[in-house]
Design a protein around this motif. Structure first.
Motif, mmCIF file in Angstrom:
data_model
loop_
_atom_site.group_PDB
_atom_site.id
_atom_site.type_symbol
_atom_site.label_atom_id
_atom_site.label_comp_id
_atom_site.label_asym_id
_atom_site.label_seq_id
_atom_site.Cartn_x
_atom_site.Cartn_y
_atom_site.Cartn_z
ATOM 1 N N GLU A 125 0.861 -1.208 0.000
ATOM 2 C CA GLU A 125 0.000 0.000 0.000
ATOM 3 C C GLU A 125 0.891 1.250 0.000
ATOM 4 N N SER A 126 0.937 1.887 -1.178
ATOM 5 C CA SER A 126 1.880 3.004 -1.357
ATOM 6 C C SER A 126 1.637 4.159 -0.390
ATOM 7 N N ALA A 127 0.360 4.430 -0.046
ATOM 8 C CA ALA A 127 0.089 5.550 0.862
ATOM 9 C C ALA A 127 0.636 5.249 2.259
ATOM 10 N N ALA A 128 0.525 3.986 2.674
ATOM 11 C CA ALA A 128 1.073 3.589 3.976
ATOM 12 C C ALA A 128 2.599 3.646 3.937
ATOM 13 N N TRP A 188 -5.427 15.702 3.105
ATOM 14 C CA TRP A 188 -5.251 15.884 1.656
ATOM 15 C C TRP A 188 -4.492 14.725 1.037
ATOM 16 N N ALA A 189 -3.544 14.156 1.800
ATOM 17 C CA ALA A 189 -2.810 12.996 1.280
ATOM 18 C C ALA A 189 -3.764 11.820 1.080
ATOM 19 N N GLU A 190 -4.618 11.598 2.050
ATOM 20 C CA GLU A 190 -5.581 10.490 1.971
ATOM 21 C C GLU A 190 -6.578 10.722 0.822
ATOM 22 N N THR A 198 5.973 18.886 1.659
ATOM 23 C CA THR A 198 5.712 17.782 2.599
ATOM 24 C C THR A 198 5.270 16.515 1.868
ATOM 25 N N PHE A 199 5.073 15.468 2.670
ATOM 26 C CA PHE A 199 4.570 14.196 2.141
ATOM 27 C C PHE A 199 3.251 14.391 1.391
ATOM 28 N N ALA A 200 2.466 15.392 1.790
ATOM 29 C CA ALA A 200 1.171 15.613 1.124
ATOM 30 C C ALA A 200 1.368 16.007 -0.342
ATOM 31 N N ASP A 201 2.486 16.685 -0.649
ATOM 32 C CA ASP A 201 2.750 17.038 -2.047
ATOM 33 C C ASP A 201 3.035 15.787 -2.877
ATOM 34 N N ILE A 202 3.668 14.796 -2.249
ATOM 35 C CA ILE A 202 3.941 13.556 -2.988
ATOM 36 C C ILE A 202 2.629 12.822 -3.263
ATOM 37 N N ALA A 203 1.755 12.775 -2.252
ATOM 38 C CA ALA A 203 0.461 12.102 -2.441
ATOM 39 C C ALA A 203 -0.373 12.821 -3.506
ATOM 40 N N CYS A 204 -0.353 14.149 -3.475
ATOM 41 C CA CYS A 204 -1.182 14.911 -4.435
ATOM 42 C C CYS A 204 -0.518 15.022 -5.800
ATOM 43 N N GLY A 205 0.807 15.140 -5.813
ATOM 44 C CA GLY A 205 1.495 15.482 -7.064
ATOM 45 C C GLY A 205 1.861 14.299 -7.935
ATOM 46 N N LYS A 244 -4.960 10.150 -2.614
ATOM 47 C CA LYS A 244 -4.748 8.760 -3.040
ATOM 48 C C LYS A 244 -6.070 8.055 -3.311
ATOM 49 N N ASN A 245 -7.035 8.258 -2.429
ATOM 50 C CA ASN A 245 -8.276 7.479 -2.532
ATOM 51 C C ASN A 245 -9.341 8.093 -3.425
ATOM 52 N N THR A 246 -9.315 9.392 -3.585
ATOM 53 C CA THR A 246 -10.393 10.041 -4.343
ATOM 54 C C THR A 246 -9.855 10.643 -5.646
ATOM 55 N N PHE A 247 -8.877 11.545 -5.535
ATOM 56 C CA PHE A 247 -8.390 12.227 -6.735
ATOM 57 C C PHE A 247 -7.683 11.247 -7.685
ATOM 58 N N THR A 248 -6.735 10.467 -7.141
ATOM 59 C CA THR A 248 -5.983 9.536 -7.996
ATOM 60 C C THR A 248 -6.912 8.512 -8.634
ATOM 61 N N GLU A 249 -7.862 8.010 -7.881
ATOM 62 C CA GLU A 249 -8.791 7.026 -8.441
ATOM 63 C C GLU A 249 -9.564 7.615 -9.621
#
Ligand SMILES: N[C@@H](CCC(=O)N[C@@H](CS)C(=O)NCC(=O)O)C(=O)O
Length: 212
Positions: A65-68, A96-98, A158-165, A101-106
């Motif tokens: 699980e990449s987000a974990a 925003w990270a969550e 931050t880590f949130a930029d990696i999840a969003c970007g 990964k779960n909403t925007f990326t999907e």
């Protein structure tokens, strides 16, 4: 030494590879998954019973699980601004990270499957229209959150930029009718100023064309 199992064409692997490189951690990546070594062997399934990529092994730690994995890397090696120690600072970023990964990326991946994975003769344009209707308001939310940035947290990357970007390369290169959102486009341009982003999150997906 950290080992990442997964093909570089996977967006989930790209998220992890960008994080590991952004943090400057010694690592190796082994090609597993679609078109590469099997993820269905007993040995691999013992690491990830889902038989998906990525898997990260760091000494005794084995995760999927990449987000974990991103959160693990942040907590173990992030320090400072990248992984804020104050839960009151980290929590809202993690929201925003969550969501990313779960909403925007999907939602981006729905368009990815249509535009890249499906053979042209099995594409139904109504699927693309529905996917675009789902993605557009989400992209507006992200653009509004970023505003002038420069990053999700404001001044600190931050880590949130990696999840969003990590998924924005696909968002901006897939063939669909994107809304005009200058804040999001400017953010994508800023991300491209980071060498680890360019090298690990802007990977060609041509090898995946028609693969469904
Ligand atoms: N939620 C999982 C998704 C894992 C996943 O679906 N990975 C895809 C690639 S993005 C995969 O393993 N596809 C099959 C393959 O490459 O063999 C994560 O974020 O790690």
């Amino acid at each position: 030494m950290i080992t990442i199992y997964g093909r570089e064409s996977s967006s989930s692997v790209q998220l992890v590879m960008w994080a590991v490189n952004e943090l400057g951690l010694a690592h190796e990546r082994l090609d597993y998954g679609h078109g590469h070594a099997s993820t269905k062997t007993g040995e691999y399934l013992a690491m990830n019973p889902m038989g998906r990529v990525p898997v990260l092994v760091d000494g005794p730690v084995c995760m999927f699980e990449s987000a974990a994995i991103l959160r693990y890397l942040g907590a173990a090696y992030g320090g400072g601004a990248f992984w804020p120690s104050d839960p009151a600072v980290r929590g809202p970023l993690d929201t925003w990270a969550e969501w990313a990964k779960n909403t925007f990326t999907e939602a981006v991946l729905e368009i990815f499957v249509y535009d890249v994975r499906l053979p042209p003769d099995s594409r139904d344009p109504s699927i693309l229209e529905r996917a675009a209707r789902r993605l557009e308001p989400l992209a507006r939310m992200l653009a509004d959150r970023i505003g002038g940035g420069p990053w999700i947290a404001g001044e600190a990357f931050t880590f949130a930029d990696i999840a969003c970007g990590h998924i924005l390369h696909r968002y901006f290169t897939l063939d669909w009718d994107r809304p005009d959102l200058p804040a999001l486009f400017d953010y994508y341009q800023r991300l491209q100023g980071r060498p680890a982003y360019r090298r690990h999150a802007m990977i060609s997906y041509e090898s995946l064309r028609g693969s469904y």
